[in-house]
Design a protein around this motif. Sequence first.
Motif, short mmCIF file in Angstrom:
data_model
loop_
_atom_site.label_atom_id
_atom_site.label_comp_id
_atom_site.label_asym_id
_atom_site.label_seq_id
_atom_site.Cartn_x
_atom_site.Cartn_y
_atom_site.Cartn_z
N LEU A 280 0.83 -1.16 -0.05
CA LEU A 280 -0.02 0.01 -0.19
C LEU A 280 1.00 1.29 -0.10
O LEU A 280 0.60 2.24 -0.39
N SER A 281 1.80 1.41 0.56
CA SER A 281 3.10 2.32 0.51
C SER A 281 4.09 1.97 1.19
O SER A 281 4.52 1.13 2.03
N PRO A 282 5.31 2.72 0.99
CA PRO A 282 6.83 2.42 1.51
C PRO A 282 6.53 2.50 2.94
O PRO A 282 5.86 3.48 3.48
N PRO A 283 7.37 1.90 3.45
CA PRO A 283 7.49 1.75 5.13
C PRO A 283 7.78 2.98 5.79
O PRO A 283 6.93 3.33 6.96
N GLN A 284 8.61 3.98 5.14
CA GLN A 284 8.73 5.20 5.70
C GLN A 284 7.69 6.09 6.00
O GLN A 284 7.65 6.87 6.66
N LEU A 285 6.47 5.77 5.12
CA LEU A 285 5.39 6.68 5.04
C LEU A 285 4.77 6.46 6.50
O LEU A 285 4.17 7.30 6.78
N TYR A 286 4.60 5.15 6.83
CA TYR A 286 3.66 4.82 8.00
C TYR A 286 4.63 5.60 9.21
O TYR A 286 3.89 5.91 10.17
N GLU A 287 5.98 5.40 9.06
CA GLU A 287 6.68 6.13 10.00
C GLU A 287 6.73 7.70 10.01
O GLU A 287 6.54 8.24 11.27
N GLU A 288 6.50 8.29 8.84
CA GLU A 288 6.58 9.60 9.00
C GLU A 288 5.03 10.19 9.28
O GLU A 288 4.97 11.15 10.26
N LEU A 289 3.93 9.36 9.05
CA LEU A 289 2.77 9.69 9.55
C LEU A 289 2.66 9.53 11.07
O LEU A 289 2.26 10.49 11.74
#
Length: 314
Positions: free
Chosen positions: A223-232
Amino acid sequence: MFLDGNFCLKIVTLCAISGTLKLLHVAESTSQTTTVSTSTSQDQVPQRIYGLLDKLSCGRKLNASAKFALLLAEFLIKQKMRYVAPTRYERQLFYHLLHRMDHLLKNSSLENISQLEKQILENALKHNVLLLPPTLKYGTLNANADYEQLAMNYEVLVNRGQPNRTQSDLCMREIVNLNPRNCKLSLDCLNVMTSEAIAYGYQRTHQVLLLYMLAHHKCASKLSPPQLYEELAKSHCNDILSEQNAIRSLALGLGKYKDLYLEQATICGLFGYNEFLNWRNVMEIDSWFHDDPNNEHINDLALVFYINALLMLH
Ligand SMILES: *[C@@H]1O[C@H](CO)[C@@H](O)[C@H](O)[C@H]1NC(C)=O
Ligand SMILES: *[C@@H]1O[C@H](CO)[C@@H](O)[C@H](O)[C@H]1NC(C)=O
Ligand SMILES: *[C@@H]1O[C@H](CO)[C@@H](O)[C@H](O)[C@H]1NC(C)=O
Ligand SMILES: *[C@@H]1O[C@H](CO)[C@@H](O)[C@H](O)[C@H]1NC(C)=O
């Protein structure tokens, strides 16, 4: 009723005593490796966890929040053991805790639970789970953001924003039931999680919990790159940190917002932010149990918070 209560109390006392003896015994045999300054607090965490499990075993059926807390607590222990080999003492402790929680989950009936909650609990953290290496993150968040303005208006602001309980549960159900073959998540649910629109209190913490659940699903990377979860998560938890500072600054803050404060500490603590998961909060929360021993939602949250503290704070 009264008999039940008394009976329970006795069992809890017995468990507490035998738990303490066991811990003392272990503490003796490992005392050479434990530093003096932290040994007291480190020993207290397993005792608190056993105390909370005793309360769960006694006197009530599990509702949705208790069951979710147990599932999350089990998951945290298993994930940690998968990445970090436990010492002999830890292994014994972790297996014992897992055994007790498993028994509680199997051997208790669910009380007053909606169809929606049922569909969440039947699948949460059971299928298509993605384990991630747990880490404690220091200094990631902005601890110096302004919070005075927020504190002045907190009582009004705390109810603002989305998602509400229903929206949050609907999105949670989608996440835990994602099919890894297509990983189809509704736009609504994605919006709920990623929205940076103004939100406070439980609305904001629920966004972070949903993110955590999605980040630990096999569909996460599709669904999206792992960094995006971290950033959010970082962005939401930065806001939540200001809320915690505001609550602490209010005269009656920690009298009035204990449940919320613990929810914030627990959920942002799941992402490993040391601003939430730290000894100061362990001690703070610990102190509540002396005067407010029977708020069940606080007990459920505290179980997850303490398990995470046990696993992550050394
Ligand atoms: C579970 O019970 C506790 C205590 O009665 C309550 O605070 C909490 O809101 C309940 N949770 C759910 C999901 O019904
Ligand atoms: C839970 O276990 C106890 C004994 O350990 C048993 O007496 C009780 O019936 C069980 N309850 C349920 C709901 O399975
Ligand atoms: C059961 O849940 C409903 C709605 O969630 C609530 O209104 C009701 O008070 C609950 N009953 C008990 C016994 O907790
Ligand atoms: C939750 O929010 C949705 C969307 O804004 C709304 O339709 C619904 O009525 C709200 N539910 C509750 C219980 O407030």
